[in-house]
Design a protein around this motif. Structure first.
Motif, PDB file in Angstrom:
ATOM      1  N   ASP A  86       0.813  -1.214   0.000  1.00 57.10           N
ATOM      2  CA  ASP A  86       0.000   0.000   0.000  1.00 57.10           C
ATOM      3  C   ASP A  86       0.848   1.265   0.000  1.00 57.10           C
ATOM      4  O   ASP A  86       0.573   2.191  -0.752  1.00 57.10           O
ATOM      5  CB  ASP A  86      -0.944   0.012   1.200  1.00 57.10           C
ATOM      6  CG  ASP A  86      -2.100  -0.957   1.025  1.00 57.10           C
ATOM      7  OD1 ASP A  86      -2.371  -1.328  -0.131  1.00 57.10           O
ATOM      8  OD2 ASP A  86      -2.708  -1.320   2.036  1.00 57.10           O
ATOM      9  N   GLY A  87       1.875   1.331   0.811  1.00 52.94           N
ATOM     10  CA  GLY A  87       2.696   2.535   0.912  1.00 52.94           C
ATOM     11  C   GLY A  87       3.411   2.869  -0.377  1.00 52.94           C
ATOM     12  O   GLY A  87       3.375   4.003  -0.851  1.00 52.94           O
ATOM     13  N   THR A 123       0.804   3.657  -3.146  1.00 56.04           N
ATOM     14  CA  THR A 123       0.228   4.980  -2.921  1.00 56.04           C
ATOM     15  C   THR A 123       1.210   6.073  -3.311  1.00 56.04           C
ATOM     16  O   THR A 123       0.831   7.068  -3.922  1.00 56.04           O
ATOM     17  CB  THR A 123      -0.163   5.148  -1.439  1.00 56.04           C
ATOM     18  OG1 THR A 123      -1.042   4.091  -1.086  1.00 56.04           O
ATOM     19  CG2 THR A 123      -0.834   6.471  -1.195  1.00 56.04           C
TER      20      THR A 123
END
Length: 96
Positions: free
Chosen positions: A32-33, A36
């Motif tokens: 996710d990091g 994103t």
């Protein structure tokens, strides 16, 4: 693992290391990091591209307008530089 496709086997890899993992038809997926971050970066660059494109179009329109003005001024200057007629030459045909 008999009967499982290569994609399914790769999709089960751990994402703890932050490496990219295959996810079937959707291509590559990240943590996710990281995902994103890159998504945000892409959006920023796309916004910058739109801004630069709009600026380019504005400058092209401005250039075209200025070129038109220059063309008109050149034509006017050419007309002004043509030799004028003498009043006597104009009056002669009018008197006849």
């Amino acid at each position: 693992a008999v009967g499982k496709s290569v994609t399914e086997a790769k999709a089960k890899k751990s994402t703890r290391t932050g490496e990219m993992v295959a996810t079937g038809d959707k291509g590559l997926k990240t943590n996710d990091g990281v995902g994103t971050f890159f998504k945000s970066k892409i959006e920023q660059l796309e916004a910058k591209l739109r801004e630069k494109t709009e600026n380019l179009r504005r400058l092209q329109a401005q250039r075209n307008e200025l070129n038109t003005n220059v063309r008109l001024l050149r034509d006017e200057l050419q007309v002004l530089q043509e030799p004028g007629s003498y009043v006597g030459e104009i009056v002669k045909p009018m008197g006849k």
